[in-house]
Write a protein that holds these residues in place. Structure first.
Motif, PDB file in Angstrom:
ATOM      1  N   PHE A 214       0.831  -1.197   0.000  1.00  0.00           N
ATOM      2  CA  PHE A 214       0.000   0.000   0.000  1.00  0.00           C
ATOM      3  C   PHE A 214       0.870   1.252   0.000  1.00  0.00           C
ATOM      4  CE2 PHE A 214      -2.109  -3.306   2.489  1.00  0.00           C
ATOM      5  CZ  PHE A 214      -3.375  -3.364   1.929  1.00  0.00           C
ATOM      6  N   LYS A 215       0.470   2.245  -0.794  1.00  0.00           N
ATOM      7  CA  LYS A 215       1.038   3.595  -0.721  1.00  0.00           C
ATOM      8  C   LYS A 215      -0.061   4.479  -0.156  1.00  0.00           C
ATOM      9  CE  LYS A 215       4.559   3.754  -4.266  1.00  0.00           C
ATOM     10  NZ  LYS A 215       5.102   4.484  -5.408  1.00  0.00           N
ATOM     11  N   MET A 216       0.234   5.121   0.952  1.00  0.00           N
ATOM     12  CA  MET A 216      -0.748   5.972   1.593  1.00  0.00           C
ATOM     13  C   MET A 216      -0.920   7.254   0.775  1.00  0.00           C
ATOM     14  SD  MET A 216      -1.010   3.625   3.750  1.00  0.00           S
ATOM     15  CE  MET A 216      -2.480   4.200   4.547  1.00  0.00           C
ATOM     16  N   ASN A 217      -2.064   7.933   0.936  1.00  0.00           N
ATOM     17  CA  ASN A 217      -2.349   9.100   0.116  1.00  0.00           C
ATOM     18  C   ASN A 217      -2.009  10.440   0.757  1.00  0.00           C
ATOM     19  OD1 ASN A 217      -4.462   9.497   1.920  1.00  0.00           O
ATOM     20  ND2 ASN A 217      -6.068   8.954   0.472  1.00  0.00           N
ATOM     21  N   ALA A 218      -1.542  10.449   1.997  1.00  0.00           N
ATOM     22  CA  ALA A 218      -1.190  11.713   2.656  1.00  0.00           C
ATOM     23  C   ALA A 218       0.022  12.346   1.978  1.00  0.00           C
ATOM     24  CB  ALA A 218      -0.901  11.469   4.135  1.00  0.00           C
TER      25      ALA A 218
END
Length: 103
Positions: free
Chosen positions: A9-13
């Motif tokens: 997963f790549k976080m969106n923050a």
């Protein structure tokens, strides 16, 4: 035989601090799954500790018996709740499923 499900997963923050906070929430939600989903044989979650361009933020490894068990896991209400968190906080997701010899 075991089916291993690996997801990154790549976080969106936008900031590293915010991504770390999102990752911590996701890890806590994922780690809470095994007692509630009987199909999970093993689950581990890792958080990226070296912030380099191209690195992903979280990796999940789940072992289940077979494809039928994977589908039951995916559709379990507790997993569906985690997927709602994923929808809110994850920019990109990639996965691979493969068979491994049971240890």
């Amino acid at each position: 035989m075991t089916l291993r499900h690996i997801v990154m997963f790549k976080m969106n923050a936008e900031t590293e601090h915010e991504r770390d906070a999102q990752a911590a929430r996701l890890v806590a939600a994922l780690e809470a799954l095994p007692p509630n989903i009987q199909q999970i044989r093993a689950l581990s979650v890792g958080v990226n500790t070296v912030h380099r361009p191209g690195n992903w933020d979280v990796v999940l490894t789940v072992d289940v018996d077979d494809e039928a068990a994977l589908e039951l896991y995916r559709n379990h209400p507790n997993h569906v709740t985690v997927m709602q968190l994923v929808a809110q906080t994850v920019a990109e997701r990639c996965a691979v499923d493969f068979r491994v010899e049971a240890a």
